[in-house]
Design a protein around this motif. Structure first.
Motif, PDB file in Angstrom:
ATOM      1  N   ASN A   2      -2.578 -12.516   2.195  1.00 53.81           N
ATOM      2  CA  ASN A   2      -1.568 -11.573   3.091  1.00 53.81           C
ATOM      3  C   ASN A   2      -1.950 -11.415   4.383  1.00 53.81           C
ATOM      4  OD1 ASN A   2      -0.357 -10.535   0.520  1.00 53.81           O
ATOM      5  ND2 ASN A   2      -1.951  -8.851   0.199  1.00 53.81           N
ATOM      6  N   ALA A   3      -3.160 -11.635   4.695  1.00 54.52           N
ATOM      7  CA  ALA A   3      -3.481 -11.569   6.290  1.00 54.52           C
ATOM      8  C   ALA A   3      -2.536 -12.705   6.877  1.00 54.52           C
ATOM      9  CB  ALA A   3      -4.866 -11.532   6.342  1.00 54.52           C
ATOM     10  N   LYS A   6      -0.187 -14.311   5.996  1.00 58.86           N
ATOM     11  CA  LYS A   6       1.046 -14.292   5.677  1.00 58.86           C
ATOM     12  C   LYS A   6       1.906 -13.218   6.480  1.00 58.86           C
ATOM     13  CE  LYS A   6       2.886 -12.569   1.724  1.00 58.86           C
ATOM     14  NZ  LYS A   6       3.341 -12.300   0.404  1.00 58.86           N
ATOM     15  N   PHE A   7       1.186 -12.143   6.937  1.00 53.27           N
ATOM     16  CA  PHE A   7       1.584 -11.064   7.899  1.00 53.27           C
ATOM     17  C   PHE A   7       1.243 -11.108   9.123  1.00 53.27           C
ATOM     18  CE2 PHE A   7       1.880  -9.463   3.295  1.00 53.27           C
ATOM     19  CZ  PHE A   7       3.543  -9.199   3.226  1.00 53.27           C
ATOM     20  N   ILE A  15       1.237  -7.683  11.564  1.00 48.16           N
ATOM     21  CA  ILE A  15       2.380  -6.615  11.798  1.00 48.16           C
ATOM     22  C   ILE A  15       1.669  -5.120  11.693  1.00 48.16           C
ATOM     23  CG2 ILE A  15       4.095  -8.235  11.305  1.00 48.16           C
ATOM     24  CD1 ILE A  15       4.409  -7.011   8.581  1.00 48.16           C
ATOM     25  N   GLY A  16       0.586  -5.018  10.821  1.00 45.54           N
ATOM     26  CA  GLY A  16       0.104  -3.625  10.580  1.00 45.54           C
ATOM     27  C   GLY A  16       0.790  -3.066   9.584  1.00 45.54           C
ATOM     28  N   ILE A  17       0.446  -2.022   8.969  1.00 39.29           N
ATOM     29  CA  ILE A  17       1.112  -1.185   8.102  1.00 39.29           C
ATOM     30  C   ILE A  17       0.996   0.342   8.593  1.00 39.29           C
ATOM     31  CG2 ILE A  17       0.977  -0.360   5.741  1.00 39.29           C
ATOM     32  CD1 ILE A  17      -0.542  -2.957   5.408  1.00 39.29           C
ATOM     33  N   LEU A  45       0.273   1.064  -1.299  1.00 41.49           N
ATOM     34  CA  LEU A  45       0.403  -0.441  -1.379  1.00 41.49           C
ATOM     35  C   LEU A  45      -0.430  -0.728  -2.433  1.00 41.49           C
ATOM     36  CD1 LEU A  45      -0.171  -1.658   2.221  1.00 41.49           C
ATOM     37  CD2 LEU A  45       2.043  -1.724   1.030  1.00 41.49           C
ATOM     38  N   GLN A  79       5.864  -2.787  -2.021  1.00 41.95           N
ATOM     39  CA  GLN A  79       5.790  -3.562  -0.757  1.00 41.95           C
ATOM     40  C   GLN A  79       6.330  -2.664   0.390  1.00 41.95           C
ATOM     41  OE1 GLN A  79       8.610  -6.626  -2.306  1.00 41.95           O
ATOM     42  NE2 GLN A  79       6.760  -8.146  -2.392  1.00 41.95           N
ATOM     43  N   GLY A  92       6.976 -12.470  -2.032  1.00 43.60           N
ATOM     44  CA  GLY A  92       5.912 -11.870  -2.604  1.00 43.60           C
ATOM     45  C   GLY A  92       6.357 -10.969  -3.771  1.00 43.60           C
ATOM     46  N   THR A  93       5.409 -10.556  -4.570  1.00 43.47           N
ATOM     47  CA  THR A  93       5.879  -9.718  -5.681  1.00 43.47           C
ATOM     48  C   THR A  93       5.351  -8.276  -5.497  1.00 43.47           C
ATOM     49  OG1 THR A  93       3.774 -10.458  -6.690  1.00 43.47           O
ATOM     50  CG2 THR A  93       5.494 -11.665  -7.392  1.00 43.47           C
ATOM     51  N   LEU A 142       2.444  -7.563  -6.142  1.00 44.00           N
ATOM     52  CA  LEU A 142       1.368  -7.344  -7.346  1.00 44.00           C
ATOM     53  C   LEU A 142      -0.267  -7.670  -6.660  1.00 44.00           C
ATOM     54  CD1 LEU A 142       2.821  -8.927 -10.508  1.00 44.00           C
ATOM     55  CD2 LEU A 142       2.267  -6.620  -9.962  1.00 44.00           C
ATOM     56  N   GLY A 143      -0.212  -8.379  -5.724  1.00 44.07           N
ATOM     57  CA  GLY A 143      -1.551  -8.971  -5.383  1.00 44.07           C
ATOM     58  C   GLY A 143      -2.455  -7.763  -4.790  1.00 44.07           C
ATOM     59  N   LEU A 144      -2.132  -6.956  -4.289  1.00 43.65           N
ATOM     60  CA  LEU A 144      -2.974  -5.672  -3.951  1.00 43.65           C
ATOM     61  C   LEU A 144      -3.199  -4.827  -5.190  1.00 43.65           C
ATOM     62  CD1 LEU A 144      -1.748  -4.484  -0.533  1.00 43.65           C
ATOM     63  CD2 LEU A 144      -3.833  -5.770  -0.972  1.00 43.65           C
ATOM     64  N   SER A 185      -4.278  -5.207  10.653  1.00 41.64           N
ATOM     65  CA  SER A 185      -4.736  -4.474   9.484  1.00 41.64           C
ATOM     66  C   SER A 185      -6.353  -4.974   9.171  1.00 41.64           C
ATOM     67  CB  SER A 185      -4.166  -4.719   8.382  1.00 41.64           C
ATOM     68  OG  SER A 185      -2.595  -4.636   8.410  1.00 41.64           O
ATOM     69  N   PHE A 198      -8.377  -5.156   5.651  1.00 44.43           N
ATOM     70  CA  PHE A 198      -8.471  -4.609   4.329  1.00 44.43           C
ATOM     71  C   PHE A 198      -9.808  -5.068   4.027  1.00 44.43           C
ATOM     72  CE2 PHE A 198      -3.760  -5.311   4.275  1.00 44.43           C
ATOM     73  CZ  PHE A 198      -3.529  -4.347   3.136  1.00 44.43           C
TER      74      PHE A 198
HETATM   75  P1  ADP Z   1       2.917  -9.341  -1.848  1.00 44.90           P
HETATM   76  O1  ADP Z   1       2.158  -9.656  -0.889  1.00 44.90           O
HETATM   77  O2  ADP Z   1       3.211 -10.336  -2.918  1.00 44.90           O
HETATM   78  O3  ADP Z   1       4.365  -8.513  -1.552  1.00 44.90           O
HETATM   79  P2  ADP Z   1       0.604  -7.461  -2.035  1.00 44.90           P
HETATM   80  O4  ADP Z   1       0.462  -6.527  -3.066  1.00 44.90           O
HETATM   81  O5  ADP Z   1      -0.368  -8.324  -1.930  1.00 44.90           O
HETATM   82  O6  ADP Z   1       1.968  -8.131  -2.737  1.00 44.90           O
HETATM   83  O7  ADP Z   1       0.909  -6.559  -1.019  1.00 44.90           O
HETATM   84  C1  ADP Z   1       2.042  -5.604  -0.652  1.00 44.90           C
HETATM   85  C2  ADP Z   1       2.654  -5.296   0.170  1.00 44.90           C
HETATM   86  O8  ADP Z   1       1.589  -4.744   1.282  1.00 44.90           O
HETATM   87  C3  ADP Z   1       3.368  -6.639   1.117  1.00 44.90           C
HETATM   88  O9  ADP Z   1       4.623  -6.716   0.588  1.00 44.90           O
HETATM   89  C4  ADP Z   1       3.115  -6.179   2.559  1.00 44.90           C
HETATM   90  O10 ADP Z   1       4.271  -4.944   3.031  1.00 44.90           O
HETATM   91  C5  ADP Z   1       1.800  -5.160   2.775  1.00 44.90           C
HETATM   92  N1  ADP Z   1       0.605  -5.877   3.172  1.00 44.90           N
HETATM   93  C6  ADP Z   1      -0.236  -6.542   2.619  1.00 44.90           C
HETATM   94  N2  ADP Z   1      -1.185  -7.048   3.323  1.00 44.90           N
HETATM   95  C7  ADP Z   1      -0.699  -6.897   4.472  1.00 44.90           C
HETATM   96  C8  ADP Z   1      -1.089  -7.317   5.866  1.00 44.90           C
HETATM   97  N3  ADP Z   1      -2.343  -7.976   5.788  1.00 44.90           N
HETATM   98  N4  ADP Z   1      -0.682  -6.901   7.034  1.00 44.90           N
HETATM   99  C9  ADP Z   1       0.627  -6.175   6.844  1.00 44.90           C
HETATM  100  N5  ADP Z   1       1.081  -5.821   5.591  1.00 44.90           N
HETATM  101  C10 ADP Z   1       0.423  -6.163   4.469  1.00 44.90           C
END
Ligand code: ADP
Length: 543
Positions: A293-294, A296-297, A328-330, A338, A344, A355-356, A358-360, A384, A386
């Motif tokens: 995720n890190a 990717k974002f 990009i932060g949240i 999340l 998402q 993405g789905t 589901l990861g978190l 962010s 985590f």
């Molecule tokens: P996915 O990545 O498959 O969509 P996750 O459950 O892993 O599913 O993440 C859910 C959502 O959380 C992501 O779609 C994104 O919007 C946000 N997110 C997760 N990790 C990060 C991150 N490191 N920085 C910014 N946004 C994040």
């Protein structure tokens, strides 16, 4: 419980009222109002004087206990312990009780509560002593409450069964989908290896492959979640190399990070144990989710993994991992949700990141299952962090590191093997053959378990690759029969080749006598090391 205590309050109130009534005969209007109120109560109500004579009772009391008016004449009728309820239905009482014994007991133990069944009605009977040594008896009809309780219990049971059915459906579905995808991926591999040189076509085949791989990732996610939800996920408890696992989890992301021009690093704090005891697969899964995720974002800057010890006793450590990114932060209002399933921040169909969601959710459930916690600190637009914690026991023996990521490495075989492949699906037969084509192994194909048993009896093989689900006779059954052979053939190495990723099923294959298990789509590395393991010989070596 709530009911009992609320009744006790009511009873205490009545006790006072009764005392008051008996003393204040100079207010006939008040007494009449009270008698009126008691007469109309839906609860059965009766008061006995210190000699056990009935002082007052209401119509509900008569109805519930099947008394006639004559039988409840004030001052005449005396306490007989049970009224006219069916005695066999009186639950926990020790009989017989004289009135004095009962009062002594009530003074000692407080209010006595008994459930009484009368016909199709259920009553809760409360008895308590009055300050003057008499007794108050209240019958409350709890039939509806009990029925609601039963209905609730049934509903819970059904929901449980529903959940079970859902998990089974998801497992079956993901299994069924996995098989054809495995075929697609395998075919794409064959095309790529078959000298597919023209750039455009090669790219198209690559797209097929990466789409197929995403599908498998999604399927795995759904399967994981359904297993966790149905409480079926069992954690492993083994010693593993913690530093190796961290390195391995990061390694996967160097190519992507490099491609995006972001830095990827680790900071291992002093004191992090070299090896611990726990579930390496699940720990890796959480790390890979969060690092993925890190990366990717994050478009510029860096992603770093910090690993250290939050708390430590002699044998146990609480590991703390932090994945810090400058992405990009949240926004704060999105952070809590999340960790829920399929959530998402940007759920629009035109969203930028795949993405789905589901990861978190999976990471959260896994950390909690392992006894840890997970959370996030983030500033919208700045990045962010985590973090999660996982308890583990410090491993006593040092363990050898997990095999590095050597999928790119080239292998050779020290000798040609005679391999029996039992597999009913044409495409899977081709894939298995193609994967092993670069070695000089001889491959004989049969398409069901019975034919596999016959082939083993007839010819000499070094090894059997055995599909699980086949017509006529399945893989585990064929294995059981082979293991019963009267000669040395009973010991032939058998490797299960299955589209099924469920751990419980793997155990069943081992119980049937299989030596190793590989999953489809067949991964060359995995297959070669399974073959080495099953043969107990390093037949396949790095070039
Ligand atoms: P996915 O990545 O498959 O969509 P996750 O459950 O892993 O599913 O993440 C859910 C959502 O959380 C992501 O779609 C994104 O919007 C946000 N997110 C997760 N990790 C990060 C991150 N490191 N920085 C910014 N946004 C994040």
């Amino acid at each position: 419980m709530g009911m009992a205590s609320s009744h006790r309050l009511t009873l205490a109130g009545f006790a006072d009222t009764i005392t008051f009534m008996s003393q204040s005969t100079n207010d006939p209007a008040a007494e009449a109002r009270l008698r009126e109120a008691i007469a109309h109560m839906s609860d059965g109500f009766a008061v006995y004087d210190p000699e056990g004579r009935l002082e007052i009772c209401n119509e509900s009391f008569r109805r519930i206990n099947n008394y006639t008016e004559a039988e409840t004449e004030p001052g005449v009728a005396t306490y007989d312990g049970l009224g006219k309820l069916d005695e066999s239905q009186e639950s926990v009482e020790h009989k017989p009780f004289t009135f004095k014994q009962r009062i002594a007991q009530l003074c000692r133990d407080g209010t006595n509560v008994v459930i009484q069944y009368h016909g199709d009605r259920i009553y809760e009977r409360h008895q308590s002593a009055t300050p003057s040594g008499g007794m108050i008896n209240v019958h409350t009809d709890i039939t509806e409450l009990k029925r609601a309780e039963e209905a609730l219990r049934d509903a819970l049971e059904m929901a449980d069964q529903g959940n079970q059915a859902k998990s089974e459906f998801l497992a079956t579905m993901s299994h069924e989908i996995r098989t054809p995808i495995a075929g697609i991926l395998g075919m794409a591999d064959i095309l790529l290896e078959d000298g597919l040189n023209e750039g455009e076509r090669r790219e198209k085949v690559f797209s097929i492959k990466s789409a197929g791989q995403s599908l498998i990732t999604i399927l795995n996610g759904i399967l994981d979640l359904s297993k966790i939800q149905s409480g079926k996920l069992e954690l492993e408890d083994i010693d593993f190399d913690l530093h190796g696992l961290i390195t391995e989890s990061l390694d996967i992301f160097y190519p992507t990070a490099h491609g995006k021009g972001i830095a990827l690093g680790t900071k291992i704090e002093p004191g992090l144990p070299a090896a611990i005891n726990g579930d390496p697969t699940r720990l890796r899964q959480i790390l890979v989710n969060l690092i993925g995720n890190a990366v990717k974002f994050t478009e510029r800057g860096s992603v770093s993994l910090r690993a250290g010890v939050a708390e430590q006793t002699e044998e146990q450590v609480l590991l703390r991992f932090e994945i810090v990114d400058t992405g990009i932060g949240i926004a704060a209002n999105h952070q809590e949700a999340l960790f829920e399933d399929f959530t998402q921040v940007d759920a629009s169909t035109t969203r930028k990141y795949e993405g789905t969601g589901l990861g978190l959710a999976i990471s959260k459930r896994l950390t909690e299952l392992m006894g840890g916690e997970i959370g996030i600190d983030s500033v919208d637009g700045e990045g962010s962090t985590f973090w999660f914690t996982v308890p583990g026991h410090i491993a006593k023996a040092t363990v050898s590191g997990p095999a590095g990521n050597s999928s790119e490495k080239e292998y050779r075989a020290t000798r040609a093997l005679q391999i029996l492949l039992a597999e009913d699906n044409d495409m899977n037969q081709m894939i298995a053959k193609a994967v092993l084509a670069k070695f000089s192994h001889q491959i004989t194909v049969v398409d069901n378990g019975r034919a596999a048993v016959e082939a083993v009896r007839r010819d000499d093989f070094d090894l059997v690759l055995m599909d699980i689900r086949m017509p006529e006779m399945d893989g585990p059954d064929a294995t059981r029969i082979i293991r019963q052979e009267p000669n040395e053939k009973a010991a032939i190495p058998i490797i299960a080749v299955t589209a099924d990723a469920v751990v419980e099923n793997r155990e069943e294959y081992f119980a049937a006598g299989m030596n190793a298990c590989v999953t489809k789509p067949i991964n060359l590395m995995e297959l070669l090391s399974a073959m080495n393991e099953a043969l107990d010989e390093e037949v396949h070596l790095l070039k």
